[in-house]
Write a protein that holds these residues in place. Structure first.
Motif, PDB file in Angstrom:
ATOM      1  N   TYR A 201       0.877  -1.173   0.000  1.00  0.00           N
ATOM      2  CA  TYR A 201       0.000   0.000   0.000  1.00  0.00           C
ATOM      3  C   TYR A 201       0.910   1.218   0.000  1.00  0.00           C
ATOM      4  O   TYR A 201       1.473   1.584   1.026  1.00  0.00           O
ATOM      5  CB  TYR A 201      -0.892  -0.035   1.236  1.00  0.00           C
ATOM      6  CG  TYR A 201      -1.974   1.016   1.292  1.00  0.00           C
ATOM      7  CD1 TYR A 201      -3.258   0.749   0.805  1.00  0.00           C
ATOM      8  CD2 TYR A 201      -1.733   2.264   1.835  1.00  0.00           C
ATOM      9  CE1 TYR A 201      -4.262   1.700   0.868  1.00  0.00           C
ATOM     10  CE2 TYR A 201      -2.723   3.236   1.907  1.00  0.00           C
ATOM     11  CZ  TYR A 201      -3.991   2.947   1.423  1.00  0.00           C
ATOM     12  OH  TYR A 201      -4.987   3.896   1.488  1.00  0.00           O
ATOM     13  N   GLU A 243      -9.127  -3.502  -4.913  1.00  0.00           N
ATOM     14  CA  GLU A 243      -9.417  -2.959  -3.585  1.00  0.00           C
ATOM     15  C   GLU A 243      -8.252  -2.136  -3.057  1.00  0.00           C
ATOM     16  O   GLU A 243      -8.440  -1.088  -2.437  1.00  0.00           O
ATOM     17  CB  GLU A 243      -9.732  -4.098  -2.611  1.00  0.00           C
ATOM     18  CG  GLU A 243     -11.012  -4.857  -2.903  1.00  0.00           C
ATOM     19  CD  GLU A 243     -12.244  -3.975  -2.802  1.00  0.00           C
ATOM     20  OE1 GLU A 243     -12.497  -3.411  -1.717  1.00  0.00           O
ATOM     21  OE2 GLU A 243     -12.951  -3.838  -3.819  1.00  0.00           O
ATOM     22  N   ALA A 247      -8.390   1.988  -2.818  1.00  0.00           N
ATOM     23  CA  ALA A 247      -8.314   2.533  -1.460  1.00  0.00           C
ATOM     24  C   ALA A 247      -7.257   3.638  -1.379  1.00  0.00           C
ATOM     25  O   ALA A 247      -7.455   4.663  -0.707  1.00  0.00           O
ATOM     26  CB  ALA A 247      -7.989   1.421  -0.463  1.00  0.00           C
ATOM     27  N   GLU A 251      -8.000   7.624  -0.430  1.00  0.00           N
ATOM     28  CA  GLU A 251      -7.299   8.312   0.654  1.00  0.00           C
ATOM     29  C   GLU A 251      -6.770   9.673   0.221  1.00  0.00           C
ATOM     30  O   GLU A 251      -6.992  10.688   0.904  1.00  0.00           O
ATOM     31  CB  GLU A 251      -6.130   7.457   1.160  1.00  0.00           C
ATOM     32  CG  GLU A 251      -5.328   8.140   2.254  1.00  0.00           C
ATOM     33  CD  GLU A 251      -4.128   7.345   2.733  1.00  0.00           C
ATOM     34  OE1 GLU A 251      -3.183   7.973   3.231  1.00  0.00           O
ATOM     35  OE2 GLU A 251      -4.141   6.107   2.606  1.00  0.00           O
ATOM     36  N   MET A 280     -16.592   3.011  -3.869  1.00  0.00           N
ATOM     37  CA  MET A 280     -15.703   3.311  -2.751  1.00  0.00           C
ATOM     38  C   MET A 280     -15.594   4.813  -2.526  1.00  0.00           C
ATOM     39  O   MET A 280     -15.609   5.288  -1.386  1.00  0.00           O
ATOM     40  CB  MET A 280     -14.321   2.693  -3.001  1.00  0.00           C
ATOM     41  CG  MET A 280     -14.312   1.178  -2.984  1.00  0.00           C
ATOM     42  SD  MET A 280     -12.718   0.445  -3.468  1.00  0.00           S
ATOM     43  CE  MET A 280     -11.682   0.900  -2.081  1.00  0.00           C
TER      44      MET A 280
END
Length: 344
Positions: A201, A243, A247, A251, A280
């Motif tokens: 990430y 995903e 994400a 953010e 999302m």
């Protein structure tokens, strides 16, 4: 005023015709919006030279069809708009040459358009979003953008490869078909994924990085095919990849919203058609009392009408591109454009 727009920065060749009524007299009218896509074989990307050949082969036919569908004559066209950049150079050059040729044949002014600004202005026109934070996600670009003082300012972007390129390259790893688009096929496969795998990430301040995620998911795919990664399917890998990267985008978009005090998000670019990224982003925006705006595949995927619309906005302020300056470039940043048509 009427403009014809030519888009060819990647594998989509688009030609569109738009009419802008006199100021205050109504909304822009889309008279035609035609697209032809170069599709490479499964497991392969599209090469610049092959894409350029495709564009050269089809551009004259698409221009003729667009004019016929719009029901207009050559004398009705006020300007010819073309994608100046960013994009792949060989396809861009093919379309730029076509635009220059038409400009000289028809004695009509040229307007060079920034591809990213075209996406933004088309998104604003279609959705009615007033002054949103823009998430621009496509095969070649990933940027979080907000407008101020006649510029679209970039708050964050991808440091290496774009999110769309990340998805497309993983589609090649899985030999997923490129028709209608590799990202679309990954999206459909991800809907049946059930296992969420741990992937890097990589959010770095307001910027993101996708190359490490791609390298890791490629490793997992190799293990899956070798039989050393049990209980994992291609659908699970697509689900996990989506995903994670989405994400990250949520953010940095939320952080930009907080900074500028906006409660609107506009998603543009080809990846913006993905229903999961819209979902999302919608969850985040609703928690902030805001809303998400997005368009369907007619406008989020590269098209000629967005170039015609943005070009005509600039032309109405007196902007034109001389024949000597009617070049194209692979690197043309969003924040380089003087947005003279906005004063809000």
């Amino acid at each position: 005023m009427i403009a014809i727009g030519l888009e060819g920065s990647a594998n989509k060749l688009g030609v569109g015709v738009i009419l802008h009524p006199a100021k205050g007299k109504g909304e822009p009218q889309i008279l035609s919006n035609i697209r032809h896509t170069y599709v490479s074989p499964p497991g392969e990307g599209f090469l610049p030279k092959d894409t350029a050949i495709h564009h050269r082969s089809h551009v004259a036919t698409l221009v003729k069809r667009a004019l016929e569908e719009a029901g207009i004559k050559l004398a009705d066209v006020d300007c010819i708009c073309y994608t100046k950049g960013p994009g792949m150079y060989a396809p861009l050059q093919s379309v730029a040459i076509a635009a220059r040729t038409l400009s000289q044949l028809w004695s009509v002014p040229l307007v060079g358009v920034n591809h990213c600004v075209g996406h933004i202005e088309m998104g604003r026109a279609i959705t009615g979003a007033s002054n949103p934070v823009v998430l621009y996600v496509s095969g070649g670009n990933t940027q979080v953008i907000a407008y101020t003082s006649q510029r679209y300012r970039i708050f964050g972007e991808a440091l290496d490869i774009a999110v769309g390129n990340c998805l497309d390259r993983f589609a090649r790893t899985l030999h997923i078909p490129n028709d209608p688009a590799p990202g679309y096929n990954i999206e459909q496969l991800a809907k049946s994924g059930r296992v969420l795998l741990d992937l890097p990430y990589a959010v770095k301040g307001m910027d993101v990085s996708f190359s490490g995620i791609l390298a890791r998911v490629d490793e997992l795919a190799a293990q899956m095919y070798a039989g050393t990664l049990k209980g994992v399917t291609p659908a699970d890998l697509c689900f996990s990849l989506q995903e994670t990267v989405f994400a990250m985008l949520v953010e940095i978009t939320e952080r930009a919203m907080a900074h500028v005090g906006s409660n609107q998000v506009l998603i543009v670019g080809g990846v913006g058609c993905n229903e999961r990224v819209q979902e999302m982003m919608g969850l985040m925006a609703r928690e902030r009392g805001g809303s998400v705006y997005a368009t369907d595949e007619r406008f989020c995927i590269d098209n000629g009408i967005m170039i015609a619309h943005a070009g005509l906005l600039a032309y109405e302020t007196g902007f034109t591109t001389s024949l000597e300056e009617s070049t194209c470039t692979q690197r043309f940043r969003t924040d380089e454009v003087h947005v003279a048509w906005r004063d809000d």
